[in-house]
Design an enzyme around this catalytic site. Sequence first.
Site, PDB file in Angstrom:
ATOM      1  CG  ASP A 287      42.411  19.316  68.347  1.00 21.59           C
ATOM      2  OD1 ASP A 287      42.546  19.628  69.540  1.00 21.59           O
ATOM      3  OD2 ASP A 287      43.177  19.717  67.461  1.00 21.59           O
TER       4      ASP A 287
ATOM      5  CD  GLU B  24      42.530  17.891  63.554  1.00 18.12           C
ATOM      6  OE1 GLU B  24      43.059  17.552  64.627  1.00 18.12           O
ATOM      7  OE2 GLU B  24      43.176  18.346  62.601  1.00 18.12           O
TER       8      GLU B  24
ATOM      9  CB  CYS C  68      46.518   9.750  63.899  1.00 16.37           C
ATOM     10  SG  CYS C  68      45.630  11.258  63.460  1.00 16.37           S
TER      11      CYS C  68
ATOM     12  CG  HIS D 173      65.957  18.492  73.061  1.00 14.62           C
ATOM     13  ND1 HIS D 173      66.284  19.747  72.648  1.00 14.62           N
ATOM     14  CD2 HIS D 173      64.996  18.053  72.207  1.00 14.62           C
ATOM     15  CE1 HIS D 173      65.551  20.063  71.578  1.00 14.62           C
ATOM     16  NE2 HIS D 173      64.779  19.053  71.299  1.00 14.62           N
TER      17      HIS D 173
END
Length: 807
Positions: A680, A656, A727, A414
């Site tokens: 994947d 995928e 993507c 973060h």
Amino acid sequence: MARLKKVKAEGETSAPGARRRGHELSLVDDIGQIIGHSHDLLETLHKITEVVAERMNTEVCSLYIYDPKSGLLTLWATTGLDKAVVGKLAMRVEEGLTGLVIERLEPVMAVDALQHPRYKYFPETGEERFHSFLGVPLMQKREPLGVLVVQTRHRRRFTSRQVRLLRAIASQVAGIVIHARLLETLKTREKEREQFRRRLAEAMGRLRAYERRDDGVAPGRRKPGQLRLVGAAASPGFAIGKVHRLHPGVLLEEVRERRADDIEGEVAAFRMAVQAAAEEMEAQKTRIHALAADADVSIFDAQRMMLEDKSFLARIEERIRAGAGAEWAVREVVSNYVEAFAAMSDTYLRERGADLRDIGQRLIRNILGLEDRRRGLNPGSVVVAQELSLSDLSILERGSLAGVILGSGGVTSHATILAKSFEIPTVVGLGRALELLREGEQVIVDGNAGVVYANPDAEVVREYSRLEKEYKAFNAELEAAKDLPAETLDGRRVKLYANIGLLIDLQFAQRHGAEGVGLYRTEFPFLGYKRFPTEEEQLKLYTRVIEGMNYKPVTIRTLDLGADKYPPYLKLGREENPFLGWRSIRISLETVDVFKTQLRAILRAGVVGKVKVLFPMISGLEELRRAKEILEEAAAELERDGLEYDRQMEVGAMIEVPSAATLASKMIGEVDFFSIGTNDLIQYLLAVDRNNPKVAALYEPLHPAVFVMIEEVVAAARVADKPVSMCGEMAADLLCCLPLLGMGIEELSMAPFFIPVVKRFIRSVPFSLAQRVAREVVALPTVREVKGYLFEAVKQLGVVELVDMYH
């Protein structure tokens, strides 16, 4: 009897023909054997000319290679002509009978070549002794590679069978010539890469001349001089500033065991510490928001939710009531959580351990009543710490923090994410940086290469100042095209979208010109909750995404949990192979209530803006149809409840899994679009776990099988006149971009950082070339040939250095 005699007579008549056919097949086989055992190209071609000349009963066999750039035919091998001219004799296409073969792309035969109007005499060859001529072209998909020629001393008319035989041999030779050209391409590519690396090395040479490795001494006894540390690039850019060593007031590991005398007093102290920590977090959130209104302060909410988790707090109180001092109880519980997170393979989850450590140290400091001694920064400071927590960001002042150097930490922590939002160059994973770097020492932070220089001399500083100017100029050039379309030179439009997982990604997407969100990974926000978020909570989150993208299109992927990406409230046992286990759509289809809640929220978000829903890891029609049924049930419930929702929402399936790609032509009728998730798909198709260092090198996006499978998916969608997006990481790979564009992929979604450079690449490419490249790539048999071919293609486009910069 008469019939038998007739058959016998026919057999006797055909025997010479059969022998000829056997002889011809034997010759073709022998040429194949020579090529199959080839180790040296020129030697192989010479052997081929020898065998052809002998077996076709000709005095000469020669092989000429055609160079389309120069328009020249060069003699590469011969039997019968003077071997001294091999590699030296070159002729233009318009010269001689050999050139006529290239012009016609058909066999050329002359019974008496010396009398042919196209005959040209090359005295150095000694070919004036030979009369008959037969030349056949070497071809690759209607493109000429060269000419195979046979000649004889005596006038001779070659039969149609002999012409076919020579053409068959030429087709075999073409294969080895193509291979030779690819090898030359790879050699050229490596040479150019080496030249590029040499230029970079020259630019960095002066820097490395002063390099001194970590000698293992403590900072107080470190000898003066430059120190070079190599870590991981977490936030790009360059910074030059003074070291500010950041030590946390309390370290979890330094807390010592203490037994409690007053149990209720310890519990009360712990509860007061929790309240104080919550107030501190809220104050920090307000402060950070004031410094940067577009920063994603929701990460403070995520940490606060951990602090308010009842099971977490109950475990600490149980330890206290068992006799542990409050600070020791916090250390024990938090350490157990941190160890559990550290054991996870998912990088994002591993780095959540740092958030828990920060919570623990904040609680312990408040229990012990210690002041936070972290002081503010002087302008131009470079913070050096073992890890940077959200608590440490309390020292942040806009313009004062030049760079960040962390001994541990990761690129998705973060604190690192906030550093990116402030565009602060950051290098992580530097081990003993806190020990080796002195307070006030000048350092250079190279957030592009993941390198830190301490105590650089003036020449090194000048060199990095130059690099920083060039870097800013390059980014300014890319950002200048932010509002221009991703359009090829001949007018083909491609949409460039952003992949996001956290709200902070939205500002990067806007900054870099994303046309929308092509993949919103909803599981990442889920991981920050202490329970499954409600429909209203999800709707609020999706609305923020839509508004954050200024109402541009957003594709929301349903939960892709699993594979070590489980939220803590989903109690599951460890799986031997989580990537092939209970994950993604499989979880959703078995937890229908949770799945339906998410679908209801997505459908309602479709009223706010243009939203598409995407189902992950679909392996077959049964899963896809069941997911659509639940979507329809969710819509029916919303209708019954009188709630507004998008009745025309587009539905997509992620491709995928190889089985889904194989069934693409059957599945496309069930959806409005496909989205190819290459990460994947590649590891499933090639049976490679890219997180396993032993086989990670086999994870190869440029594998021919990957391109063949993608082409099949795109072709199935094209027949149905439906769009295909991508993507996965291939979408941002510039070497992959050219064939993907040519195959017809209309939308590419990637990390926002890559959008400007991919846009620049697309705007440098003619779509017609991309189409040709796509056709060629799917025909190539090896990774090496694919890489060589693609590099040659981008080299001709003049963007080799652009590719090298991003590889």
